[in-house]
Design an enzyme around this catalytic site. Sequence first.
Site, PDB file in Angstrom:
ATOM      1  N   THR A 134      59.319  51.926  40.740  1.00 41.18           N
ATOM      2  CA  THR A 134      60.000  50.906  39.955  1.00 41.18           C
ATOM      3  C   THR A 134      61.431  51.295  39.642  1.00 41.18           C
ATOM      4  O   THR A 134      61.716  52.433  39.246  1.00 41.18           O
ATOM      5  CB  THR A 134      59.249  50.658  38.638  1.00 41.18           C
ATOM      6  N   LYS A 159      60.077  48.490  43.630  1.00 39.18           N
ATOM      7  CA  LYS A 159      59.809  47.357  42.752  1.00 39.18           C
ATOM      8  C   LYS A 159      61.003  47.201  41.824  1.00 39.18           C
ATOM      9  O   LYS A 159      61.256  48.062  40.977  1.00 39.18           O
ATOM     10  CB  LYS A 159      58.522  47.585  41.955  1.00 39.18           C
ATOM     11  N   LYS A 161      63.005  45.477  38.881  1.00 40.39           N
ATOM     12  CA  LYS A 161      62.881  44.646  37.682  1.00 40.39           C
ATOM     13  C   LYS A 161      64.127  43.782  37.531  1.00 40.39           C
ATOM     14  O   LYS A 161      65.262  44.279  37.550  1.00 40.39           O
ATOM     15  CB  LYS A 161      62.716  45.530  36.442  1.00 40.39           C
ATOM     16  N   ASP A 189      60.234  41.838  40.374  1.00 40.12           N
ATOM     17  CA  ASP A 189      59.395  41.487  39.234  1.00 40.12           C
ATOM     18  C   ASP A 189      60.283  40.915  38.149  1.00 40.12           C
ATOM     19  O   ASP A 189      61.036  41.643  37.498  1.00 40.12           O
ATOM     20  CB  ASP A 189      58.641  42.710  38.722  1.00 40.12           C
ATOM     21  N   GLU A 217      57.078  38.850  41.801  1.00 43.98           N
ATOM     22  CA  GLU A 217      56.064  38.752  40.748  1.00 43.98           C
ATOM     23  C   GLU A 217      56.533  37.870  39.598  1.00 43.98           C
ATOM     24  O   GLU A 217      57.678  37.975  39.142  1.00 43.98           O
ATOM     25  CB  GLU A 217      55.755  40.136  40.170  1.00 43.98           C
ATOM     26  N   ASP A 242      51.179  37.648  37.823  1.00 45.20           N
ATOM     27  CA  ASP A 242      50.906  38.872  37.064  1.00 45.20           C
ATOM     28  C   ASP A 242      50.458  38.480  35.662  1.00 45.20           C
ATOM     29  O   ASP A 242      49.263  38.424  35.378  1.00 45.20           O
ATOM     30  CB  ASP A 242      52.146  39.768  37.032  1.00 45.20           C
ATOM     31  N   LYS A 266      45.613  44.080  36.986  1.00 41.14           N
ATOM     32  CA  LYS A 266      45.831  45.244  36.130  1.00 41.14           C
ATOM     33  C   LYS A 266      44.610  45.409  35.228  1.00 41.14           C
ATOM     34  O   LYS A 266      44.162  44.446  34.599  1.00 41.14           O
ATOM     35  CB  LYS A 266      47.094  45.080  35.292  1.00 41.14           C
ATOM     36  N   SER A 294      49.936  48.593  37.487  1.00 43.13           N
ATOM     37  CA  SER A 294      49.758  49.359  36.263  1.00 43.13           C
ATOM     38  C   SER A 294      50.907  49.046  35.332  1.00 43.13           C
ATOM     39  O   SER A 294      51.999  48.690  35.768  1.00 43.13           O
ATOM     40  CB  SER A 294      49.706  50.867  36.550  1.00 43.13           C
ATOM     41  N   MET A 296      52.897  50.630  31.631  1.00 42.96           N
ATOM     42  CA  MET A 296      53.173  51.960  31.114  1.00 42.96           C
ATOM     43  C   MET A 296      51.920  52.424  30.385  1.00 42.96           C
ATOM     44  O   MET A 296      51.687  52.064  29.228  1.00 42.96           O
ATOM     45  CB  MET A 296      54.368  51.916  30.170  1.00 42.96           C
ATOM     46  N   ASP A 319      50.822  49.383  43.226  1.00 37.57           N
ATOM     47  CA  ASP A 319      51.938  49.644  42.310  1.00 37.57           C
ATOM     48  C   ASP A 319      51.407  50.555  41.205  1.00 37.57           C
ATOM     49  O   ASP A 319      51.010  50.092  40.139  1.00 37.57           O
ATOM     50  CB  ASP A 319      52.472  48.325  41.748  1.00 37.57           C
ATOM     51  N   ASP A 321      52.854  53.677  39.943  1.00 37.01           N
ATOM     52  CA  ASP A 321      53.823  54.735  39.684  1.00 37.01           C
ATOM     53  C   ASP A 321      53.923  55.147  38.222  1.00 37.01           C
ATOM     54  O   ASP A 321      54.678  56.070  37.889  1.00 37.01           O
ATOM     55  CB  ASP A 321      55.209  54.324  40.182  1.00 37.01           C
TER      56      ASP A 321
END
Length: 352
Positions: A134, A159, A161, A189, A217, A242, A266, A294, A296, A319, A321
């Site tokens: 990310t 990925k 953001k 995302d 996403e 998502d 998730k 996932s 945080m 995903d 990480d």
Amino acid sequence: MLIRDLQVEHRNIPLRTPFKTALRTATEIESIEVTIQLENGITGKGAAAPTWVITGDSTESIQAALLGPIKEALAGKDIYHFQLLLDAIQRCCIGNTSAKAAADIALYDAYSKLLHVPLYNLLGGNKSLNTSMTVGVDTPDKMAADAKKCVKDGFSRLKIKVGSQPELDLTRISAIRDVVPAEVTLRLDANQGWNPKQAVQLINQMEAMDAGIEFIEQPIAARDLDGLKFVTDHVNIPIMADESLFSPKDALQLVSGHYVDLLNIKLMKCGGIANAWKIASMAEISGVACMIGSMMEPAHSVGAAAHFAAAHPNVIYFDLDAPLWLSETPDVIAYEGEELRLSRRPGIGQLG
């Protein structure tokens, strides 16, 4: 084999660097860890992290659900009634998906240890895994520098953001594309950061840039399904749900109405591995591929997600990480560049 007890602990884990999205900036995570103990001494471990802006779950609500209705549903029960217990976790209270996920993970961990197999063997598969990395939302120059470093660290899927300042998003993507090789794939995302018309306009411009975007996403608000379908129908880049996806019922609505092209599963949103499996299988029937994602969250819950992803044939994007952002080294999952390695020990396992 009876479940003797369920216990909960709480701790904070600092991040190596702040994690920025269109919804929040995090500098640490809270880890609520649950342990299920069987009468023969075997323990199963699960974990969850509160994410107010996504699940609505707080530290206090997760702990209360685990020590209240979830513990009542499991304590004194026979773990060999495994499927009934997984169902009991989901039925014992409304909402509380993160708490349910932690208990679900702990139950899977304990049961696979009881059977002396890794969790991925209990689930029936062990395909190879890799993860995207990310790049948090920031200025275009900072994001380009971060993306360049990710590629140097061995990641071929990034990925990105976006969404916090839509007027900057094209500049962000252009800056990143200028510094990373053409073979590096970008996944965007937006975290609900655009409105439907804005999303279509931006995505069409990205398509014209030939920016190498694999999918996008959650471009718009989670509950705006008509708007989500509008975007899906008016762009060529695949759109992934998502925040619109929490439950198997949500998955059924999304795939049957053709609202999106892909689903991001998730565990913290859907309540654990059992529901994740239902979602992925339902999507498979409809020809909709899935990604395991996932938030945080602790390495243990990400490890559980990885075992699920290794086993389910319809989970083809990964995903995972989050542990790489934590200040502590994960003990259940190892990273070699973008490749993931799971323990061969029973349950979710320990590396070593």
